[in-house]
Design an enzyme around this catalytic site. Sequence first.
Site: not given
Ligand code: CP
Length: 369
Positions: A135, A168
């Site tokens: 990420r 995402h």
């Molecule tokens: N939905 C999602 O990506 O949650 P996080 O940011 O907690 O990973």
Amino acid sequence: MPADTRKSEERETLPTAKRVALLSRQDRVFHVILAQQFDRETIDALCKLAEMARNIAETRQGLQFLRSLLSHKRAMLYFIQPSTRTFLSFAAACQILGIAYDEVRNPSVSSEIKGETEDDTVRVLSQYCNLIVMRHPKEGFAEEMAHALDALNMSIPIINGGSGQDQHPTQALLDIYTLHRCFGRAAIERGNLDFTMNRFAGKTIAFVGDLKRGRTVRSLAYLLCRYAGVKMIFIAPPELQIGDDIREYLGRHEVEYEFAEDIAPVIARCDAIYMTRLQDEYDIAGESKKINYARFQLSAELVGKSKPDLAIMHPLPRRAEIDRRLDTDPRAQYFAQVHNGMWMRAAIIAYIFNMDGAIIDHYQMHFTY
Ligand code: CP
């Protein structure tokens, strides 16, 4: 200009089909970077695989089988933007598949503090593992790193766990899986694992909130285009409406869509409503403070005007977008999304390591009569 920067700029101008091909091996998804990499066949296969894995894991022997599949692999979770669900669900997915994993979450305690570039950090991480889940706040970084590892002749897939305001893709896959489980609940509960049917034809999916900067909405919109007959409604303040690139993509794929600035006039037509929070971490000069975001909250009263089987979704974390009284309503899917995400991510990892066949064989041997 450094070679990496030049290559990255060249890639930005590449057509999507070329980018998708570069991220594949033998016509299968290898690096998981963009939602556009997933055709209908692969999405269907991943949903089925996720459902099979969660069924198999219900017994001790089943879980032992899953844990044996990739116990010879190691993963690195490189998350330098905050995360709860994506990080923990990938960690859980690795455990389900027997993969040992390590994590880098805080660059201030890595050698980046001594001036090591992020590119070099990823090249170094790749020396310790067989898979990197990443990420990163910068759009395109995961894709650049996928090509950088390819250039080192390393066969290490990179999975994009969220790339800035852009994409995402694994969240979008778990959202599609969740929608399948809502729209096809009765059949799936009876053990019918046919995910090839188009459960989205004639369905209306509304997206609400900060659609300009919400990467989950962008990736899910791309995936929904794989289902003929779906309709999308984008409900947002004008400053935060969905980007021109998504509009252009929907137009090119002949997907019906419309815009709204309020939930109330359209909620009765929706089969799913996908709420999102204000992505104010991307503000440049506090511009979000001028927006009345209270108009983009889902109240119990609004849900009272909806179809009885509306799917209420949110990628989380939420602030005030969903009335807490809805949490125990059977239509609320946002905690189910979290759970589904663990199985979808296990399916994605199994798929990219070509373990899907072993899971299907095991399922057919133990669950079909
Ligand atoms: N939905 C999602 O990506 O949650 P996080 O940011 O907690 O990973």
